[in-house]
Every structure is written in structure tokens, then in C-alpha cells.
Design an enzyme around this catalytic site. Structure first.
Site, short mmCIF file in Angstrom:
data_model
loop_
_atom_site.label_atom_id
_atom_site.label_comp_id
_atom_site.label_asym_id
_atom_site.label_seq_id
_atom_site.Cartn_x
_atom_site.Cartn_y
_atom_site.Cartn_z
N LYS A 176 26.34 -30.84 -11.04
CA LYS A 176 27.62 -31.03 -10.34
C LYS A 176 27.35 -31.47 -8.90
O LYS A 176 26.41 -30.98 -8.26
CB LYS A 176 28.41 -29.72 -10.37
CG LYS A 176 29.84 -29.83 -9.86
CD LYS A 176 30.59 -28.51 -10.03
CE LYS A 176 32.02 -28.59 -9.55
NZ LYS A 176 32.77 -27.33 -9.76
N SER B 184 36.44 -22.99 -13.08
CA SER B 184 35.97 -24.38 -13.00
C SER B 184 34.81 -24.73 -13.93
O SER B 184 34.48 -25.90 -14.07
CB SER B 184 35.58 -24.73 -11.57
OG SER B 184 36.73 -25.02 -10.82
N SER C 136 37.23 -27.67 -12.09
CA SER C 136 36.76 -28.78 -11.29
C SER C 136 35.44 -29.39 -11.78
O SER C 136 35.11 -30.49 -11.38
CB SER C 136 36.58 -28.33 -9.84
OG SER C 136 35.56 -27.36 -9.75
#
Lengths: 478, 101
Positions: free
Chosen positions: A80, A179, A155
């Protein structure tokens, strides 16, 4: 086209170990898939093909010498875009960090490097991890690989999409309110939010420091345990990492003696019929595997989200004050210092992070602090106590991960409260610090989309979460 | 309750976030919907309840507070990340404005 990229870590490891494939072939296969499909999915913000192939070759050379660094040696992973890798760009999906190059490795990256992992690229995300759909990235929307008209969740939506599209074998995400687990649910993956304090946050861009944890998104339960085991542990660079017995998987096929609690409050209204039906079919399977299913009372469930949406903006407003264009990132020069701050932060930070910073600044301002922050921290104590009490009678709590399957692109982007309410089942684990795992039900929801099952366990008891999910996974594969 | 335009402007100033006129109008409504929702907390009786500690468990990883030197490659990256520089000199806007003459 080769199919190596479709392997799980477990499958790839077996073939790497018996010499039938190389890490280079595996990595090349991932990059072929990215080349063919990522233009439409947009899971990655940047890929590192040359570096990754080199890392793969080094892993192959090691293996040829009879050395293997760890279970992830030669395994291609996605990272990420809010986790630092030294010398690589890292933007957290924000324009204000468009040119930022990480100065050092996050602790999790150091650990993965020590295992010999291969880094494919950095994955798209809602800006500064704020959002539930990956529609809030400054670098464009990520699509759900299972249905291009729908969101992958967020996210960590880029990480979920990358694994679901077989662009990498697994990925790291971060989880502050769901997330990791919500995109895992939307994309049919396994996602773990570890116990707070299990995994070092050093080198993770902070959103809400008291809730953030890094965790894996993987194709199956065993893979998630491998990645988790690799990244967990006490770290001198993160004083909130805890002294806890090291994680060891404890697999079991028979769940006799295990008590699974269904929180009454969570199973009320607001869950789509297809999701309810799918998750209840999992409950029945777990019962047939020997687990005892009991209804439990979980008071203050209605307040969990409210606590979250006070405490998180407060921490966000403090954590994001460092992005001011002074020491790193992009600076938009104004007439003076104040004008420079206002322009840089006003024009380069997106709408959702600005909304939360403003909310936090308001809740922390003189005259409102007691009514919002202090009150929320007191209710947080009541919520922690309620979970602790529920988990003395049962081993895990089970709910859906999300009230619905993946929704359409653009459907909730202009309604922050509606988007926030989708986090109803996941935020409890962050507010309490407890570990939680999402795994896919074998029964698909509407439009053939995956449904996630959410387990919350006792502090540092990730092993039970993995064991329950794996027992279900094995029984539904068989 | 409702946030006025002036209140939004004041918070934005505190947070050093420049907002356009259109955003000043819109932000109040957006924050109101969240504030209305979180106001449910006021109904909960919290008399005698302590605030939650920052950590759900005892912190384990304390270390001596000693300066740890950074290696040259780190130093180079830190300097490279600075938005404005001239050689090893780092440029930042002046903190004090020119006094009126």
C-alpha cells in the site's frame, strides 16, 4: 500466458521448494497480468519491474544454493502506498506527496526484505487512507476486478484489487476502521486487522495512531497467517508494539468446544438480505464443524461509529499537520508564510482529508473538547468493557464484514455519512484494539459478488480467528 | 446545532487550510451531518467512567532516548525531499514579515 500469478503463497512456495518454478518466472507472470489488465483496474500507482525481477533472481540464486530466507522468499507482494520503502516514491494517494521519496524502510518492509520478499509495486488507496472505496485517491479510481462497474472497497482498495486480479500473490494494507477487511470482503479475499500493538507502525504514514495497524490481504487463510507472522513483533521504533507471545498458527479441523457469539445488536436491521443469508450459511457450517453458536449482548454497538468519527478526526488533524510543504512534499509558495500554508494544504490535500482535519480541529477546539473528544474517550472505555465482557463467554464474535456487497462506482462518494455507516461492523475492532479477520463466504451475494464474514477475537488471539476461518475454508473446498 | 460560515472559516484558519468561498458554504453542511450523528454520545451516562487509555495494552517497546545518527544515504534523501534548496541550504518562507516603515 502463464498461470503462475494465480497461485496462492502456499501453492507457489511448494513449487518453488520442489524447483518446478522459479521466482523469476512467478514474478514475470505477475507483470504480464499487470501489463494486460491494470490499465483498466488501476490497482498500482507504480510498479517496479526491473527491481522486482532482480530481487526474484537473487531469491532464485539463494534457493539454488540451498538457502531460503523465509516463507516469503521469492514471493511477489504489493505494498500500500502509505508504507515506506527506502528510495521509492510514497504518496499516500495525495498530491501533496507527489514527489516524496521514502528515506528509510518501514519496519514491516525490513522484515519482508529479511524474508526475501519481492516488491511488485505500490498500490492505490484513498488519500491518506481516508475513505472506503478508493475513489478518494488523487491519482484516480481503482475498479473492482470482479466487476469493473463497482468499487474494490477502501482504503486499501488497490492492494485488494491487485491480489484479486492476481497481479501479486498477497499485499499489505493498513486498517484504521476497516480499510483492510472491507476491501477484502468486496474482493473475495482474506484480510486481517491485527491486535493493536502486534505490528510495528514505524514507517506507516499515520492516520489515527491509536487505531492504525498494518495487515495482510491474501487469497486464502493460510497465506494471511504467513504474512502476518512475517511482519508481527515488538519494535523499538514503535513504542506501542506490545510484549506478547509470538504468533503461532494453531490449525484445527474440528471446532468442538469453540464458542462463537452472534452480537444481537449487529444482526438487527440494515443488513442486505443476500449478505445475511450468505453469512448465516457460514454460521451453519461452523455449527456443523462442532462450534457452539450463541447469541450475545454487545451494548453500546450504536455508539461505536460515533466514537470512531470523533477520535479519528482529532488524531487526523494532529497527524496531518506535518504535511505543510516545509520539509518535504510539494510547496505552493504564497505571499508569506501563512499564505504558503493555506495554499499548500488547501490546494494539495483532497476533500475528504480536509473535511476530517476540520472536524478534528473543531472537536479539539476550546469549548468543544469536553463535549466531543473527552466524551468519546469515555464511551470508548464502555465499548472496550462491553467487548471484553462478551469475549469472556465466547471465543470469537461473528458478523458480516459489510452490510452490502461491493457497490457501484460513484454511488456513495457525495454522502460521507452513508459511506461512514458502511464501516459499522469493522470499526469496533479498532476502537477496542481487538484483532479481526474477514474471510469470504462460499455462498455469493447478489450479482455473484463475494460476501465477507467478520470475526473479532480476544487480544493477541489471532490464532483462533485463523483457525475458525481455515476450518470453514477447508470444509467448503472439500 | 449548525456550524456557521464564520466558524468554518475560523477552524480552517486554525488548521491552516485555505478554503474557497464555495467550500466555506458547503463545508458547514457536510460537518453538520457528521456532528449530528456523533451527538448521540451525549445521551450516554459516563459519570465516573475514565477516558480510554491511548493503548489497550501495556506498551512494551521502550528504549533509551539517545540520538541515533543517520547514514549518508538517508541524509541525501532527506535533503532531496526538501521542497526548495540551494546546495545544502534549505529554503523556507520567512517567519517574520517586514515591519512597516
Amino acid at each position: 500466458m502463464s498461470e503462475l500469478h494465480t497461485y496462492s503463497i502456499t501453492e507457489a512456495r511448494a513449487k518453488l521448494d520442489d524447483g518446478s518454478i522459479s521466482s523469476r518466472e512467478l514474478t514475470e507472470s505477475c507483470f504480464e497480468a499487470i501489463h494486460d489488465q491494470d490499465e483498466s483496474v488501476h490497482a498500482f500507482l507504480e510498479t517496479w519491474k526491473d527491481e522486482a525481477l532482480k530481487e526474484a533472481e537473487v531469491a532464485d540464486a539463494r534457493r539454488a544454493n540451498g538457502d531460503r530466507l523465509g516463507v516469503l522468499d521469492g514471493i511477489p507482494l504489493g505494498i500500500k502506498d502509505n508504507i515506506l520503502i527506502e528510495g521509492r516514491r510514497c504518496t499516500a494517494g495525495s498530491k501533496i506527496l507527489e514527489n516524496y521519496v521514502a528515506v528509510r524502510d518501514a519496519t514491516v518492509i525490513k522484515k519482508l526484505k529479511a524474508q526475501g520478499a519481492v516488491f511488485v509495486g505500490r498500490t492505490n488507496m484513498d488519500e491518506f487512507a481516508m475513505g472506503s472505496s478508493t475513489e478518494n485517491s488523487a491519482y484516480g479510481v481503482t475498479r473492482n476486478p470482479l466487476d469493473a462497474g463497482r468499487v474494490p472497497g477502501g482504503s486499501s482498495g488497490g492492494s485488494a484489487a491487485a491480489v484479486a486480479a492476481d497481479f501479486c500473490l498477497a499485499a499489505l494494507g493498513s486498517d484504521t476502521g476497516g480499510s483492510i477487511r472491507q476491501p477484502a470482503s468486496f474482493c473475495g479475499l482474506v484480510g486481517l486487522k491485527p491486535t493493536y500493538g502486534r505490528v510495528s507502525r514505524s514507517g506507516l504514514m499515520a492516520m489515527a495512531s491509536s487505531f492504525d495497524q498494518i495487515g495482510p490481504l491474501t487469497k486464502n487463510v493460510e497465506d494471511a497467517a504467513y504474512v502476518f507472522q512475517a511482519i508481527a513483533g515488538k519494535d523499538a521504533l514503535d513504542q506501542t508494539t506490545a510484549d506478547a507471545p509470538a504468533f503461532q498458527p494453531a490449525w484445527r479441523e474440528d471446532l468442538t468446544g469453540l464458542r462463537i457469539g452472534l452480537p444481537k445488536q449487529a444482526w438487527g436491521e440494515g443488513i442486505d438480505a443476500d449478505v445475511r443469508e450468505s453469512v448465516l450459511s457460514v454460521v451453519e457450517r461452523l455449527r456443523s464443524l462442532g462450534a457452539e453458536i450463541v447469541d450475545v449482548d454487545l451494548p453500546y454497538s450504536d455508539e461505536v461509529l460515533a466514537v470512531y468519527y470523533v477520535v479519528v478526526p482529532c488524531e487526523v488533524s494532529a497527524n496531518l499537520s506535518r504535511f505543510d510543504g516545509m520539509r518535504y512534499g510539494v510547496r505552493l509558495q504564497g505571499a508569506g508564510l501563512l499564505e504558503t500554508y493555506l495554499r499548500t494544504r488547501g490546494e494539495l490535500i483532497g476533500r475528504e482529508p480536509r473535511r476530517r482535519m476540520l472536524l478534528g480541529a473543531y472537536a479539539l477546539s476550546a469549548g468543544y473538547y469536553d463535549a466531543y473528544y473527552k466524551k468519546a474517550k469515555k464511551v470508548q472505555t464502555l465499548i472496550r468493557n462491553a467487548y471484553q465482557s462478551a469475549l469472556t463467554n465466547v471465543d470469537v464474535l461473528l458478523t458480516p464484514t459489510t452490510p452490502s456487497v461491493a457497490y457501484g462506482l460513484g454511488e456513495k462518494v457525495n454522502d460521507p455519512l452513508a459511506m461512514y455507516l458502511g464501516d459499522l461492523f469493522t470499526v469496533g475492532a479498532n476502537v477496542t484494539g481487538l484483532p479481526a479477520l474477514s474471510f469470504p463466504s462460499a455462498t455469493k451475494g447478489s450479482a455473484g459478488l463475494p460476501v465477507g464474514v467478520h470475526l473479532t477475537g480476544r487480544m493477541f488471539d489471532e490464532a483462533t480467528l485463523f483457525a475458525v476461518a481455515r476450518a470453514y475454508e477447508s470444509s467448503s473446498n472439500g | 446545532m449548525s456550524l456557521t460560515r464564520e466558524e468554518v472559516a475560523s477552524i480552517a484558519h486554525l488548521a491552516r487550510i485555505g478554503l474557497s468561498d464555495e467550500e466555506l458554504d458547503r463545508t458547514g453542511h457536510e460537518l453538520d451531518s457528521v456532528l449530528d450523528y456523533v451527538n448521540r454520545l451525549q445521551r450516554i451516562d459516563t459519570d465516573g467512567v475514565p477516558e480510554a487509555s491511548a493503548l489497550p495494552v501495556d506498551a512494551g517497546a521502550f528504549r533509551p532516548d539517545v540520538v541515533d545518527a543517520c547514514v549518508e544515504s538517508e541524509r541525501a534523501l532527506i535533503l532531496q525531499n526538501f521542497p526548495a534548496s540551494s546546495g545544502d541550504l534549505l529554503k523556507a518562507p520567512a517567519v517574520f514579515v517586514q515591519p512597516k516603515s
